[in-house]
Enzyme design. Structure first.
Site, short mmCIF file in Angstrom:
data_model
loop_
_atom_site.label_atom_id
_atom_site.label_comp_id
_atom_site.label_asym_id
_atom_site.label_seq_id
_atom_site.Cartn_x
_atom_site.Cartn_y
_atom_site.Cartn_z
CG HIS A 309 45.58 -19.44 21.16
ND1 HIS A 309 46.82 -20.43 21.28
CD2 HIS A 309 44.51 -20.11 21.17
CE1 HIS A 309 46.32 -21.70 21.78
NE2 HIS A 309 44.99 -21.56 21.80
CG ASP A 369 36.77 -19.76 22.24
OD1 ASP A 369 38.25 -19.69 22.67
OD2 ASP A 369 35.94 -20.79 22.37
C1 SDX Z 1 41.22 -21.09 24.28
O1 SDX Z 1 45.33 -23.02 25.39
C2 SDX Z 1 44.75 -23.35 24.47
O2 SDX Z 1 44.90 -24.01 23.25
C3 SDX Z 1 43.32 -22.94 24.49
C4 SDX Z 1 42.28 -23.32 23.38
C5 SDX Z 1 42.11 -24.69 23.36
O3 SDX Z 1 41.54 -25.33 22.18
O4 SDX Z 1 42.17 -25.22 24.48
O5 SDX Z 1 42.85 -22.89 22.02
C6 SDX Z 1 41.07 -22.53 23.67
O6 SDX Z 1 41.10 -21.03 25.63
C7 SDX Z 1 41.37 -19.89 23.13
C8 SDX Z 1 41.61 -18.77 23.98
C9 SDX Z 1 40.17 -18.31 24.47
N1 SDX Z 1 40.41 -16.86 25.30
C10 SDX Z 1 39.89 -15.65 25.09
O7 SDX Z 1 39.62 -15.50 23.56
C11 SDX Z 1 40.25 -14.63 26.09
C12 SDX Z 1 40.91 -13.35 25.58
N2 SDX Z 1 42.38 -13.80 25.19
C13 SDX Z 1 43.04 -13.44 26.32
O8 SDX Z 1 42.65 -13.83 27.72
C14 SDX Z 1 44.57 -14.05 26.09
O9 SDX Z 1 44.96 -13.69 24.96
C15 SDX Z 1 44.71 -15.42 26.34
C16 SDX Z 1 44.67 -15.96 27.70
C17 SDX Z 1 44.01 -16.37 25.32
C18 SDX Z 1 46.28 -15.78 26.35
O10 SDX Z 1 46.99 -15.20 27.19
P1 SDX Z 1 48.61 -14.99 27.35
O11 SDX Z 1 49.27 -16.01 26.45
O12 SDX Z 1 48.86 -15.10 28.61
O13 SDX Z 1 48.72 -13.62 26.85
P2 SDX Z 1 49.01 -12.30 27.71
O14 SDX Z 1 47.67 -12.23 28.34
O15 SDX Z 1 50.26 -12.31 28.26
O16 SDX Z 1 48.80 -11.12 26.40
C19 SDX Z 1 50.00 -10.77 26.08
C20 SDX Z 1 49.78 -9.25 25.55
C21 SDX Z 1 49.40 -8.60 26.79
O17 SDX Z 1 49.77 -6.98 26.60
P3 SDX Z 1 51.24 -6.53 27.13
O18 SDX Z 1 51.22 -7.10 28.40
O19 SDX Z 1 52.25 -7.34 26.20
O20 SDX Z 1 51.17 -5.12 26.96
O21 SDX Z 1 48.62 -9.35 24.65
C22 SDX Z 1 47.62 -8.38 25.42
C23 SDX Z 1 47.98 -8.39 26.92
O22 SDX Z 1 47.38 -7.37 27.28
N3 SDX Z 1 46.29 -9.08 25.21
C24 SDX Z 1 45.15 -8.67 24.87
C25 SDX Z 1 44.16 -9.78 24.45
N4 SDX Z 1 44.61 -10.79 24.73
C26 SDX Z 1 46.20 -10.58 24.98
N5 SDX Z 1 44.60 -7.18 24.76
C27 SDX Z 1 43.48 -7.15 24.53
N6 SDX Z 1 42.39 -8.24 24.12
C28 SDX Z 1 43.16 -9.58 24.25
N7 SDX Z 1 42.04 -10.58 24.02
#
Ligand code: SDX
Length: 435
Positions: A309, A369
């Site tokens: 998140h 989710d």
């Molecule tokens: C919602 O914003 C809100 O409030 C949203 C929400 C709401 O109520 O409106 O809470 C609802 O959207 C919840 C989130 C639902 N999405 C998912 O579950 C999709 C999977 N999650 C990711 O896509 C991601 O975690 C996000 C989009 C939620 C957050 O993305 P960020 O903050 O841009 O984080 P990032 O992509 O920069 O990740 C940081 C690190 C990265 O690794 P490094 O580059 O540091 O090596 O964490 C890793 C990412 O690769 N990572 C994951 C991951 N999520 C982040 N690795 C594996 N699986 C994942 N799910």
């Protein structure tokens, strides 16, 4: 108390600018960078708005480190325990819990407007039967502006509340009809004697030829899920609603834009993506560890949907509350074998991920989710309707944030700048001169 400031100095020119620090009632102090370009000639760069506050707000506060979420100051745990979704809608929109009289009037208002203009039913037949219900939601909610736009002067506070109430009233009907249309079932009309959650289940699952009574446990679980999804400060879809509304587009067009933004699997589409991922894992016959390794592999686009998140760097408080509801449904025997298998896989995946260094070091915990999809499945709601459920719940958050923005006399159109890294100026070359 002297105003706190920070000074930014350009080491090259020695020029400085003093910027005010804006103190919140709770949360992170914020530097007002609005004078920066004029005073020092710089833009700031923050793709994804990781460190940028786009607005002030009084609606929702969340603390990612403490896993705290409050609507108008009330902790989500207390609202989940004691309130109902409709009472939370009143609170989020008006800022206070309603008195008994206020709530009775609000319930009457919402109940009275649950049926959309009859012409709106014609919009559904323009879609293919296999249209994704979110495509229908974007289209039909946007079309509301062709039916109620004239009654809504966005600068009139009363009109803004009217459009908020119209949306809260009609969105369950529009959502349920999207499901009915894509499954070839006749539209069921709202029943004024049912609660908001019961009414939605009725419009989803009743048949004209039978008597249908919404299951109280399912209605309670749905009401809880809607409370937990009602608002979430400046997430992607809410920011989209605000940006759209800042151009003075009407409320229905702004909410339709929010629905489109919510659809993405990185945002509201994650609940649908979680179940698809769990199904992929079950069908693959591969061990869970294989998928956890794939999620860590930068060259593999696979991510553990429902994990991570932008703000919660600890457990998503909503995931904790939904996890409990999941287990209540599990123990009630209401989850049939297929869903139980998915829930078992989800719990095992959660355990493995929470013990894995990669996830722990990146604070990747299950978000809201991760579990909501399993409850929706238990209710008999198909996967392609999961994000519609999210939109149904978040509509009150979107329209309340829009109303808050439009109530600010200083509101200006949102127009971010950029860091341009494209070609520098060059002359046109006629086509016969091009190589
Ligand atoms: C919602 O914003 C809100 O409030 C949203 C929400 C709401 O109520 O409106 O809470 C609802 O959207 C919840 C989130 C639902 N999405 C998912 O579950 C999709 C999977 N999650 C990711 O896509 C991601 O975690 C996000 C989009 C939620 C957050 O993305 P960020 O903050 O841009 O984080 P990032 O992509 O920069 O990740 C940081 C690190 C990265 O690794 P490094 O580059 O540091 O090596 O964490 C890793 C990412 O690769 N990572 C994951 C991951 N999520 C982040 N690795 C594996 N699986 C994942 N799910």
């Amino acid at each position: 108390m002297t105003k706190r400031t920070v000074t930014l100095t350009d080491n090259q020119t020695g020029q400085s600018v003093e910027l005010d620090v804006l103190e919140p009632t709770c949360g992170t102090s914020t530097i007002d960078i609005s004078p920066l370009y004029k005073e020092l000639g710089y833009f700031t760069y923050d793709p994804g708005f990781v460190s940028t506050a786009s607005t002030w707000s009084k609606i929702t506060y969340l603390d990612g480190d403490e896993g705290r979420l409050e609507y108008r100051g009330y902790p989500i745990e207390q609202l989940a325990e004691n309130s109902t979704f409709l009472e939370v809608c009143y609170l989020i929109l008006h800022g206070e819990l309603p008195t008994e009289k206020e709530f009775e009037e609000y319930q009457r208002l919402i109940t009275k407007h649950t049926i959309p203009h009859d012409q709106l039913t014609k919009f559904y037949s323009g879609f293919r039967r296999d249209a994704h219900p979110m495509a229908i939601m974007v289209g039909v909610v946007g079309a509301l502006s062709a039916f109620y736009h004239d009654d809504v002067d966005i600068f009139n506070p009363e009109h803004r509340i009217i459009s908020a109430n119209l949306l809260v009233s009609k969105i369950p009907t529009i959502a349920a009809w999207a499901y009915r249309y894509t499954t070839g079932k006749p539209f069921m009309y709202p029943q004024n004697n049912l609660s908001y959650a019961e009414n939605f289940l009725y419009m989803m699952f009743a048949m004209p030829s039978e008597n249908y009574k919404p299951d109280p446990l399912m209605a309670k679980a749905l009401d809880l899920i809607m409370i937990l999804h009602a608002d979430h400060e400046q997430n992607a879809s809410t920011s989209t609603v605000r940006l759209t509304g800042s151009s003075e587009a009407n409320s229905f067009a702004a909410v339709s834009a929010g629905i489109a933004a919510l659809w993405g699997p990185a945002h509201g589409g994650a609940n649908e993506a979680v179940i698809n991922m769990l199904r992929e894992i079950v069908d693959s016959g591969q061990p869970l560890e294989h998928f956890v390794e794939r999620a860590k592999d930068k060259d593999d686009s696979f991510r553990l949907m429902g994990f991570g998140h932008r703000v919660y760097k600890n457990f998503d408080p909503r995931a904790k509350l939904i996890r409990g509801a999941c287990h209540d449904l599990l123990n009630s025997g209401k989850i049939n074998q297929t869903h139980q298998e998915l829930l078992d896989i989800a719990m095992r995946l959660e355990k493995i991920a929470l013990e894995d260094e990669y996830f722990k070091s990146r604070n990747l915990y299950p978000n809201v989710d991760f579990y909501s999809g399993i409850i929706f499945l238990a209710m008999g709601i198909p996967t392609n309707m999961f994000t519609v459920m999210f939109a149904l719940s978040r509509t009150i958050g979107w329209i309340s944030q829009w109303n808050e923005m439009m109530s600010d006399s200083k509101v200006r159109i949102g127009r971010p700048r950029q860091l341009y890294i494209g070609d520098t100026t060059r002359d046109y070359v006629s086509i016969d001169q091009r190589k």
